[in-house]
Scaffold this active site. Structure first.
Site, PDB file in Angstrom:
ATOM      1  N   CYS A   1      38.866  -3.780   7.642  1.00 49.01           N
ATOM      2  CA  CYS A   1      38.116  -4.813   8.382  1.00 49.01           C
ATOM      3  C   CYS A   1      38.989  -5.567   9.377  1.00 49.01           C
ATOM      4  O   CYS A   1      38.469  -6.203  10.291  1.00 49.01           O
ATOM      5  CB  CYS A   1      37.499  -5.813   7.419  1.00 49.01           C
ATOM      6  SG  CYS A   1      36.109  -5.139   6.539  1.00 49.01           S
TER       7      CYS A   1
HETATM    8  N1  CO8 Z   1      19.701  -6.809  -6.125  1.00 47.07           N
HETATM    9  C1  CO8 Z   1      19.537  -7.510  -7.270  1.00 47.07           C
HETATM   10  N2  CO8 Z   1      20.561  -7.845  -8.074  1.00 47.07           N
HETATM   11  C2  CO8 Z   1      21.799  -7.463  -7.727  1.00 47.07           C
HETATM   12  C3  CO8 Z   1      22.043  -6.720  -6.556  1.00 47.07           C
HETATM   13  C4  CO8 Z   1      20.923  -6.393  -5.751  1.00 47.07           C
HETATM   14  N3  CO8 Z   1      21.071  -5.701  -4.602  1.00 47.07           N
HETATM   15  N4  CO8 Z   1      23.363  -6.486  -6.459  1.00 47.07           N
HETATM   16  C5  CO8 Z   1      23.935  -7.041  -7.525  1.00 47.07           C
HETATM   17  N5  CO8 Z   1      22.992  -7.620  -8.297  1.00 47.07           N
HETATM   18  C6  CO8 Z   1      23.190  -8.328  -9.558  1.00 47.07           C
HETATM   19  C7  CO8 Z   1      24.463  -7.881 -10.251  1.00 47.07           C
HETATM   20  O1  CO8 Z   1      24.231  -6.733 -11.043  1.00 47.07           O
HETATM   21  C8  CO8 Z   1      24.799  -9.088 -11.092  1.00 47.07           C
HETATM   22  O2  CO8 Z   1      23.998  -9.071 -12.251  1.00 47.07           O
HETATM   23  P1  CO8 Z   1      24.610  -9.519 -13.666  1.00 47.07           P
HETATM   24  O3  CO8 Z   1      24.996 -10.973 -13.457  1.00 47.07           O
HETATM   25  O4  CO8 Z   1      23.501  -9.292 -14.603  1.00 47.07           O
HETATM   26  O5  CO8 Z   1      25.810  -8.653 -13.892  1.00 47.07           O
HETATM   27  C9  CO8 Z   1      24.331 -10.257 -10.219  1.00 47.07           C
HETATM   28  O6  CO8 Z   1      23.369  -9.714  -9.305  1.00 47.07           O
HETATM   29  C10 CO8 Z   1      25.448 -10.891  -9.463  1.00 47.07           C
HETATM   30  O7  CO8 Z   1      26.222  -9.875  -8.786  1.00 47.07           O
HETATM   31  P2  CO8 Z   1      27.576 -10.154  -8.063  1.00 47.07           P
HETATM   32  O8  CO8 Z   1      28.466 -10.958  -8.943  1.00 47.07           O
HETATM   33  O9  CO8 Z   1      28.130  -8.848  -7.539  1.00 47.07           O
HETATM   34  O10 CO8 Z   1      27.052 -11.034  -6.830  1.00 47.07           O
HETATM   35  P3  CO8 Z   1      27.837 -11.980  -5.873  1.00 47.07           P
HETATM   36  O11 CO8 Z   1      27.163 -13.270  -5.853  1.00 47.07           O
HETATM   37  O12 CO8 Z   1      29.318 -11.944  -6.095  1.00 47.07           O
HETATM   38  O13 CO8 Z   1      27.586 -11.289  -4.426  1.00 47.07           O
HETATM   39  C11 CO8 Z   1      28.735  -9.929  -2.807  1.00 47.07           C
HETATM   40  C12 CO8 Z   1      28.039  -9.983  -4.156  1.00 47.07           C
HETATM   41  C13 CO8 Z   1      27.718 -10.220  -1.733  1.00 47.07           C
HETATM   42  C14 CO8 Z   1      29.292  -8.517  -2.619  1.00 47.07           C
HETATM   43  C15 CO8 Z   1      29.858 -10.974  -2.737  1.00 47.07           C
HETATM   44  O14 CO8 Z   1      30.661 -10.904  -3.887  1.00 47.07           O
HETATM   45  C16 CO8 Z   1      30.766 -10.797  -1.529  1.00 47.07           C
HETATM   46  O15 CO8 Z   1      30.328 -10.733  -0.387  1.00 47.07           O
HETATM   47  N6  CO8 Z   1      32.075 -10.770  -1.725  1.00 47.07           N
HETATM   48  C17 CO8 Z   1      33.028 -10.612  -0.623  1.00 47.07           C
HETATM   49  C18 CO8 Z   1      33.084  -9.184  -0.257  1.00 47.07           C
HETATM   50  C19 CO8 Z   1      33.859  -8.904   0.981  1.00 47.07           C
HETATM   51  O16 CO8 Z   1      34.037  -9.682   1.865  1.00 47.07           O
HETATM   52  N7  CO8 Z   1      34.330  -7.689   1.046  1.00 47.07           N
HETATM   53  C20 CO8 Z   1      34.992  -7.216   2.194  1.00 47.07           C
HETATM   54  C21 CO8 Z   1      34.809  -5.771   2.154  1.00 47.07           C
HETATM   55  S1  CO8 Z   1      34.763  -5.046   3.652  1.00 47.07           S
HETATM   56  C22 CO8 Z   1      36.275  -4.391   4.105  1.00 47.07           C
HETATM   57  O17 CO8 Z   1      37.334  -4.828   3.814  1.00 47.07           O
HETATM   58  C23 CO8 Z   1      36.198  -3.173   4.934  1.00 47.07           C
HETATM   59  C24 CO8 Z   1      36.135  -2.004   4.085  1.00 47.07           C
HETATM   60  C25 CO8 Z   1      35.978  -0.777   4.918  1.00 47.07           C
HETATM   61  C26 CO8 Z   1      34.572  -0.512   5.362  1.00 47.07           C
HETATM   62  C27 CO8 Z   1      33.963   0.623   4.674  1.00 47.07           C
HETATM   63  C28 CO8 Z   1      32.609   0.980   5.165  1.00 47.07           C
HETATM   64  C29 CO8 Z   1      31.634   1.429   4.102  1.00 47.07           C
END
Ligand code: CO8
Length: 373
Positions: free
Chosen positions: A156
């Site tokens: 990224c």
């Molecule tokens: N619908 C319903 N429920 C869901 C969903 C969904 N789509 N997804 C997850 N849940 C559930 C989970 O199972 C979990 O349930 P439980 O509590 O029962 O286990 C609950 O919702 C909460 O899940 P999370 O803890 O995962 O949810 P968060 O509030 O943490 O949100 C995010 C998830 C949005 C992913 C958040 O953690 C986030 O944005 N974090 C930062 C991520 C970030 O910035 N990453 C950068 C990566 S990009 C990068 O560096 C480039 C990589 C190269 C690119 C590659 C291209 C593909």
């Protein structure tokens, strides 16, 4: 010291877009099919049933409402769940180069120069369509650029790292004008069958023209006041796809060969790194937070951006001060902060400062402090 200016930016947005609702409907249909297929195992407690996705959760957790993709039908087909991209012959321009060329032409037009005036091309992005020849060299040929071209990847943060590399080369005298291009086809590396991440990424291409200020012609110029890069190893965002996969005698399309992350940990660990870097960077440039009129931040998560902006500025910020494009584009990896800069740099007065900042896998953080000339 040689002054380096950004004189043009370009953006190629794919024509097809997927709303959260469309994405969730396709995912749920896929999950239902899987649950029906493995009903016996699920009933016997040998396998967990797949849960449904949820459009409201996606907006609340990330701020993302839709994403642009190069192929919508393949992603939304519950019997496929990934883009369908026709193979091209070696004599045709590759898809990634084609996207990069379009963004580059947009940037060149804004800079008011022809490709012939460019000395080199740097393609900086998360994923290359092939190992070699470099996508940058293919783009160089398609545009008619002389000189040299190469690819680089810092996930990224590729664009901000690319800007520093371009700046350093211009300052060292190895080039007068460079094109830095970010063609991101994230849809090819996303596991659309995993509800934890299926909503995160989109496709796009951006480009930036950087010039030695002494030769720049464009009326609108943004001086690069300073660049700063930081990396710190982490497995929390990882993709194990690579040329040794076949030698490992494993499963070629195992889950770890696509994007994987520990989203919560990334959120918790990266936000402080980014806020501290921006604050230290501007301080070393003898600037105060209030001197920053705009924060063009990496676009991964709305809550992350709000937190970082609040920490840097020491107060709540307006949408004008910290623009958001991830609602429409989702996370476009290296291109996100450049899209924000491309679309939201109006109404800034001459002499005003801003910061373009990216962060992501590595971990990696890059900040570029700019001043409107
Ligand atoms: N619908 C319903 N429920 C869901 C969903 C969904 N789509 N997804 C997850 N849940 C559930 C989970 O199972 C979990 O349930 P439980 O509590 O029962 O286990 C609950 O919702 C909460 O899940 P999370 O803890 O995962 O949810 P968060 O509030 O943490 O949100 C995010 C998830 C949005 C992913 C958040 O953690 C986030 O944005 N974090 C930062 C991520 C970030 O910035 N990453 C950068 C990566 S990009 C990068 O560096 C480039 C990589 C190269 C690119 C590659 C291209 C593909």
């Amino acid at each position: 010291m040689t002054d380096v200016v950004m004189t043009g930016t370009g953006l190629l947005t794919p024509t097809e877009s997927i709303s959260n609702e469309e994405l969730v409907a396709a995912f749920d249909a896929y999950a239902d099919k899987q649950n029906a297929l493995y009903a016996h195992e699920i009933e016997a407690g040998e396998r967990r049933a797949m849960g449904h996705s949820n459009a409201e959760f996606i907006v609340k957790a990330s701020g993302i409402r839709s994403r642009f993709v190069v192929n919508k039908a393949g992603v939304l087909d519950p019997d496929r769940m990934y883009p369908q991209i026709a193979a091209r012959s070696d004599d045709e321009l590759s898809l990634q180069a084609e996207m990069g060329v379009k963004a580059a032409r947009d940037a060149l037009a804004q800079a008011g120069i022809d490709a012939g005036a460019i000395d080199g091309v740097v393609v900086a992005c998360s994923n290359m369509q092939r190992a070699y020849p470099a996508i940058a060299i293919e783009i160089q040929q398609a545009l008619g650029v002389r000189g040299f071209a190469f690819d680089m990847n810092v996930a990224c943060s590729s664009a901000t790292f690319g800007i520093q590399v371009a700046c350093d080369m211009i300052r060292a005298g190895s080039a007068r004008r460079l094109l830095m291009i970010n063609p991101e086809i994230c849809s090819g590396h996303l596991e659309w069958r995993d509800r934890d991440c299926h909503f995160i990424f989109g496709d796009v291409a951006t480009a930036v023209v950087l010039e030695n200020a002494a030769v720049a012609q464009a009326e609108e110029r943004w001086q690069i006041v300073g660049t700063r890069l930081q990396t710190q190893f982490s497995n929390n965002i990882r993709n194990n796809f690579g040329f040794l996969n076949r030698c490992e005698d494993g499963v070629p399309d195992a889950r770890d060969k696509l994007f994987m992350q520990e989203g919560r940990k990334v959120f918790k660990e990266v936000c402080p790194m980014v806020a501290e870097q921006i604050s230290a960077h501007i301080s070393d440039l003898h600037l105060q937070a209030e001197d920053l009129k705009r924060l063009w931040l990496h676009q991964a998560n709305l809550n992350m951006n709000d937190l970082i902006a609040r920490r840097v500025m020491g107060r709540e910020v307006t949408r004008e001060e910290a623009p958001i494009i991830l609602d429409r584009y989702a996370n476009t990896s290296s291109a996100g902060s450049i899209i924000a800069f491309h679309l939201h740099r109006d109404h800034m007065s001459h002499g005003a400062y801003g910061v373009i900042c990216s962060f992501g896998a590595g971990y990696s953080v890059g900040s570029v402090v700019v001043r409107k000339c």
